[in-house]
Design a protein around this motif. Structure first.
Motif, PDB file in Angstrom:
ATOM      1  N   GLU A   5       0.829  -1.204   0.000  1.00  0.00           N
ATOM      2  CA  GLU A   5       0.000   0.000   0.000  1.00  0.00           C
ATOM      3  C   GLU A   5       0.858   1.245   0.000  1.00  0.00           C
ATOM      4  OE1 GLU A   5      -2.870  -0.005   3.074  1.00  0.00           O
ATOM      5  OE2 GLU A   5      -3.768   1.897   2.513  1.00  0.00           O
ATOM      6  N   GLU A   6       0.527   2.171  -0.919  1.00  0.00           N
ATOM      7  CA  GLU A   6       1.199   3.464  -0.996  1.00  0.00           C
ATOM      8  C   GLU A   6       0.358   4.536  -0.311  1.00  0.00           C
ATOM      9  OE1 GLU A   6       1.654   1.427  -5.092  1.00  0.00           O
ATOM     10  OE2 GLU A   6       0.041   1.922  -3.712  1.00  0.00           O
ATOM     11  N   ALA A   7       1.029   5.585   0.122  1.00  0.00           N
ATOM     12  CA  ALA A   7       0.347   6.743   0.701  1.00  0.00           C
ATOM     13  C   ALA A   7       1.201   7.973   0.460  1.00  0.00           C
ATOM     14  CB  ALA A   7       0.113   6.536   2.194  1.00  0.00           C
ATOM     15  N   GLY A   8       0.556   9.152   0.462  1.00  0.00           N
ATOM     16  CA  GLY A   8       1.299  10.394   0.421  1.00  0.00           C
ATOM     17  C   GLY A   8       1.204  11.196  -0.855  1.00  0.00           C
ATOM     18  N   GLY A   9       0.483  10.696  -1.852  1.00  0.00           N
ATOM     19  CA  GLY A   9       0.355  11.475  -3.069  1.00  0.00           C
ATOM     20  C   GLY A   9      -0.495  12.710  -2.862  1.00  0.00           C
ATOM     21  N   GLY A  10      -0.568  13.539  -3.888  1.00  0.00           N
ATOM     22  CA  GLY A  10      -1.389  14.733  -3.797  1.00  0.00           C
ATOM     23  C   GLY A  10      -1.067  15.726  -4.889  1.00  0.00           C
ATOM     24  N   LEU A  11      -1.536  16.953  -4.690  1.00  0.00           N
ATOM     25  CA  LEU A  11      -1.337  18.043  -5.644  1.00  0.00           C
ATOM     26  C   LEU A  11      -0.347  19.031  -5.061  1.00  0.00           C
ATOM     27  CD1 LEU A  11      -2.161  19.694  -8.179  1.00  0.00           C
ATOM     28  CD2 LEU A  11      -4.026  20.646  -6.788  1.00  0.00           C
ATOM     29  N   VAL A  12       0.619  19.411  -5.869  1.00  0.00           N
ATOM     30  CA  VAL A  12       1.640  20.348  -5.420  1.00  0.00           C
ATOM     31  C   VAL A  12       2.046  21.237  -6.586  1.00  0.00           C
ATOM     32  CG1 VAL A  12       3.552  18.779  -5.924  1.00  0.00           C
ATOM     33  CG2 VAL A  12       3.813  20.509  -4.138  1.00  0.00           C
ATOM     34  N   GLN A  13       2.488  22.441  -6.281  1.00  0.00           N
ATOM     35  CA  GLN A  13       2.976  23.334  -7.330  1.00  0.00           C
ATOM     36  C   GLN A  13       4.392  22.954  -7.741  1.00  0.00           C
ATOM     37  OE1 GLN A  13       2.519  27.349  -5.815  1.00  0.00           O
ATOM     38  NE2 GLN A  13       0.508  27.538  -6.792  1.00  0.00           N
ATOM     39  N   ALA A  14       4.740  23.313  -8.937  1.00  0.00           N
ATOM     40  CA  ALA A  14       6.089  23.063  -9.423  1.00  0.00           C
ATOM     41  C   ALA A  14       7.102  23.682  -8.452  1.00  0.00           C
ATOM     42  CB  ALA A  14       6.270  23.644 -10.814  1.00  0.00           C
ATOM     43  N   GLY A  15       8.152  22.923  -8.182  1.00  0.00           N
ATOM     44  CA  GLY A  15       9.154  23.358  -7.220  1.00  0.00           C
ATOM     45  C   GLY A  15       8.902  22.870  -5.811  1.00  0.00           C
ATOM     46  N   GLY A  16       7.720  22.321  -5.573  1.00  0.00           N
ATOM     47  CA  GLY A  16       7.368  21.840  -4.251  1.00  0.00           C
ATOM     48  C   GLY A  16       7.862  20.432  -3.980  1.00  0.00           C
ATOM     49  N   SER A  17       7.451  19.901  -2.822  1.00  0.00           N
ATOM     50  CA  SER A  17       7.903  18.590  -2.381  1.00  0.00           C
ATOM     51  C   SER A  17       6.731  17.727  -1.929  1.00  0.00           C
ATOM     52  CB  SER A  17       8.884  18.726  -1.212  1.00  0.00           C
ATOM     53  OG  SER A  17      10.034  19.438  -1.571  1.00  0.00           O
ATOM     54  N   LEU A  18       6.907  16.418  -2.082  1.00  0.00           N
ATOM     55  CA  LEU A  18       5.970  15.434  -1.559  1.00  0.00           C
ATOM     56  C   LEU A  18       6.769  14.250  -1.062  1.00  0.00           C
ATOM     57  CD1 LEU A  18       3.034  15.242  -4.164  1.00  0.00           C
ATOM     58  CD2 LEU A  18       2.888  16.031  -1.786  1.00  0.00           C
ATOM     59  N   SER A  19       6.195  13.537  -0.110  1.00  0.00           N
ATOM     60  CA  SER A  19       6.835  12.335   0.401  1.00  0.00           C
ATOM     61  C   SER A  19       5.870  11.174   0.294  1.00  0.00           C
ATOM     62  CB  SER A  19       7.245  12.535   1.858  1.00  0.00           C
ATOM     63  OG  SER A  19       7.893  11.380   2.359  1.00  0.00           O
ATOM     64  N   LEU A  20       6.313  10.103  -0.334  1.00  0.00           N
ATOM     65  CA  LEU A  20       5.499   8.900  -0.490  1.00  0.00           C
ATOM     66  C   LEU A  20       5.980   7.822   0.472  1.00  0.00           C
ATOM     67  CD1 LEU A  20       5.250   8.601  -4.374  1.00  0.00           C
ATOM     68  CD2 LEU A  20       3.824   9.924  -2.802  1.00  0.00           C
ATOM     69  N   THR A  21       5.035   7.008   0.910  1.00  0.00           N
ATOM     70  CA  THR A  21       5.343   5.886   1.795  1.00  0.00           C
ATOM     71  C   THR A  21       4.744   4.622   1.222  1.00  0.00           C
ATOM     72  OG1 THR A  21       5.339   7.320   3.736  1.00  0.00           O
ATOM     73  CG2 THR A  21       5.048   4.984   4.132  1.00  0.00           C
ATOM     74  N   CYS A  22       5.470   3.520   1.361  1.00  0.00           N
ATOM     75  CA  CYS A  22       4.969   2.219   0.923  1.00  0.00           C
ATOM     76  C   CYS A  22       5.186   1.226   2.051  1.00  0.00           C
ATOM     77  CB  CYS A  22       5.698   1.750  -0.323  1.00  0.00           C
ATOM     78  SG  CYS A  22       5.274   0.038  -0.788  1.00  0.00           S
ATOM     79  N   SER A  23       4.148   0.501   2.391  1.00  0.00           N
ATOM     80  CA  SER A  23       4.263  -0.518   3.420  1.00  0.00           C
ATOM     81  C   SER A  23       3.667  -1.817   2.927  1.00  0.00           C
ATOM     82  CB  SER A  23       3.551  -0.076   4.701  1.00  0.00           C
ATOM     83  OG  SER A  23       2.188   0.177   4.457  1.00  0.00           O
ATOM     84  N   SER A  24       4.202  -2.919   3.433  1.00  0.00           N
ATOM     85  CA  SER A  24       3.706  -4.245   3.083  1.00  0.00           C
ATOM     86  C   SER A  24       3.193  -4.925   4.344  1.00  0.00           C
ATOM     87  CB  SER A  24       4.804  -5.090   2.439  1.00  0.00           C
ATOM     88  OG  SER A  24       4.361  -6.427   2.255  1.00  0.00           O
ATOM     89  N   SER A  25       1.998  -5.466   4.251  1.00  0.00           N
ATOM     90  CA  SER A  25       1.396  -6.087   5.427  1.00  0.00           C
ATOM     91  C   SER A  25       1.814  -7.537   5.603  1.00  0.00           C
ATOM     92  CB  SER A  25      -0.132  -6.017   5.332  1.00  0.00           C
ATOM     93  OG  SER A  25      -0.587  -6.758   4.210  1.00  0.00           O
ATOM     94  N   ASP A  26       2.508  -8.079   4.613  1.00  0.00           N
ATOM     95  CA  ASP A  26       2.878  -9.488   4.664  1.00  0.00           C
ATOM     96  C   ASP A  26       4.384  -9.605   4.467  1.00  0.00           C
ATOM     97  OD1 ASP A  26       1.820 -12.495   2.838  1.00  0.00           O
ATOM     98  OD2 ASP A  26       3.283 -12.169   4.427  1.00  0.00           O
ATOM     99  N   THR A  27       5.134  -9.582   5.541  1.00  0.00           N
ATOM    100  CA  THR A  27       6.586  -9.618   5.412  1.00  0.00           C
ATOM    101  C   THR A  27       7.076 -10.947   4.837  1.00  0.00           C
ATOM    102  OG1 THR A  27       6.803 -10.418   7.680  1.00  0.00           O
ATOM    103  CG2 THR A  27       6.921  -8.043   7.338  1.00  0.00           C
ATOM    104  N   GLY A  28       6.265 -11.955   4.937  1.00  0.00           N
ATOM    105  CA  GLY A  28       6.674 -13.232   4.378  1.00  0.00           C
ATOM    106  C   GLY A  28       6.482 -13.319   2.885  1.00  0.00           C
TER     107      GLY A  28
END
Length: 127
Positions: A5-28
């Motif tokens: 699952e990803e999180a953290g997307g969105g709308l930003v102006q040029a020159g701005g910053s965003l941070s995305l996160t990815c997590s997995s619920s099944d480490t196996g």
């Protein structure tokens, strides 16, 4: 089956910053290892990958110097810090996960090397 699952997307102006996160619920079943993106009408393309240790990374030329990939194995979570964003960075960003045995170095940049994918998160950069 790994749930990625990803999180953290969105709308930003040029020159701005965003941070995305990815997590997995099944480490196996899967470990987040790379980010890809897909813009409308284009094929999915490689953005960045990180080794299991976190010590080695690889970036697409288009994002080199602006994006930073990292991981926290204790949380089975991967991150993508995106700075100096440009309108051409607009795309759906996907987290790609691999199952053991994991590569020793940085995993590859082909979509075919990743059996598990998240649903994607939209990143839109306005000019």
């Amino acid at each position: 089956q790994a749930q990625v699952e990803e999180a953290g997307g969105g709308l930003v102006q040029a020159g701005g910053s965003l941070s995305l996160t990815c997590s997995s619920s099944d480490t196996g079943g899967g470990y987040p290892m790379a980010w890809f993106r897909q813009a409308p009408g284009k094929e999915r393309e490689f953005v960045a990958a990180v080794s299991w240790s976190g010590g080695s990374t690889n970036y697409a030329d288009a994002v080199k110097g602006r994006f930073t990939i990292a991981r926290d194995n204790a949380k089975n979570t991967m991150y993508l810090q995106m700075n100096s964003l440009k309108p051409e960075d607009t795309a759906v960003y996907y987290c790609a996960s691999q199952k053991p045995p994991l590569p020793i170095g940085v995993p590859g940049n082909s979509v075919y090397g990743y059996p598990y994918w998240g649903q994607g998160t939209q990143v839109t950069v306005s000019s």
